[in-house]
Design an enzyme around this catalytic site. Structure first.
Site, PDB file in Angstrom:
ATOM      1  N   HIS A   1       1.980   7.601  -6.276  1.00 25.14           N
ATOM      2  CA  HIS A   1       1.265   8.873  -6.277  1.00 25.14           C
ATOM      3  C   HIS A   1       2.242  10.038  -6.211  1.00 25.14           C
ATOM      4  CE1 HIS A   1      -1.957  11.634  -4.266  1.00 25.14           C
ATOM      5  NE2 HIS A   1      -1.854  11.867  -5.559  1.00 25.14           N
TER       6      HIS A   1
ATOM      7  N   GLU B   1       0.828  -1.211   0.000  1.00 26.21           N
ATOM      8  CA  GLU B   1       0.000   0.000   0.000  1.00 26.21           C
ATOM      9  C   GLU B   1       0.863   1.263   0.000  1.00 26.21           C
ATOM     10  OE1 GLU B   1      -2.924  -0.308  -0.790  1.00 26.21           O
ATOM     11  OE2 GLU B   1      -3.061  -2.463  -0.435  1.00 26.21           O
TER      12      GLU B   1
END
Length: 226
Positions: free
Chosen positions: A104, A97
């Site tokens: 990002h 994750e």
């Protein structure tokens, strides 16, 4: 007739097998404690801080394997078992994750593309089969074609998801190894968890592509009969 039976067996059993595989693999390594003793929350926070991503929060979330990264809020959400416990499975999932948070921050192209496709995929997944069924039952190639176009948008989303997930797993393994979060003996186990999770995305994409191809063949047959 036999080919259709095989086809339906594949599209039904492939995702089921992938889900069973990820759950059994996760369950197995959720019981194996990581030697470093770092919880999933600590693993995520440590990797994020090493990359200067101090603005990304790490929070617990309810649900089984509900772990995810939310780019809108810059939040790594880990299921409570992974957040509070120090297992090999939790370490792998937390690092994965964080891999999305790193994507990002890097403006990873496939993640950016997937984010743009989300609203399109949501609409197409809800609407495509309505037009497909109308097209088939009403023998309307126009409605069927519209359904296929909408379904194709969802397939593109599924295919774009693959490199996003594979890259996040690659980043995860690089981080936990290079930062010494897991030792050499634990690396193989962590990789098994990530590979099993990746299989679910591969299965979903394969089924989506097969469904699209089947509908294109139906459309071709209907068009030739006109």
């Amino acid at each position: 007739m036999g080919m259709y039976i095989v086809y339906f067996i594949i599209i039904m059993l492939l995702p089921l097998y992938a889900q069973m595989k990820v759950k059994s693999t996760y369950k197995k390594f959720a019981k194996v404690s990581a030697e470093k003793g770092m919880t999933g929350a600590q693993v995520a926070r440590y990797i994020l801080d090493q990359h200067g991503l101090t603005d990304v929060r790490v929070v617990p979330t309810q649900g089984y394997l509900a772990d995810h990264y939310n780019p809108a809020t810059k939040t790594v959400a880990l299921s409570e078992d992974n957040y509070y416990n120090s297992s090999i499975a939790g370490t792998a999932v937390a690092a994965h994750e964080v891999g999305h948070a790193m994507q990002h921050a890097d403006a990873y192209s496939f993640l950016t593309l997937r984010s743009k496709l989300v609203p399109v995929a949501n609409i197409s997944s809800n609407m495509s089969w309505i037009f497909v069924l109308i097209g088939i039952f009403a023998s309307s190639t126009g409605f069927l074609a519209l359904g296929i176009v909408l379904l194709a948008a969802g397939v593109v989303f599924q295919l774009v998801t693959l490199p996003v997930e594979f890259d996040a797993s690659k980043r995860a393994m690089n981080e936990v190894v290079s930062l010494g979060i897991i030792n050499n003996g634990e690396e193989r186990s962590a990789r098994k968890v990530l590979n099993a999770a990746a299989m679910t995305y591969v299965a979903a994409a394969a089924v989506a592509v097969m469904e699209l191809l089947r509908l294109i063949l139906i459309y071709t047959g209907m068009s030739s009969d006109d």
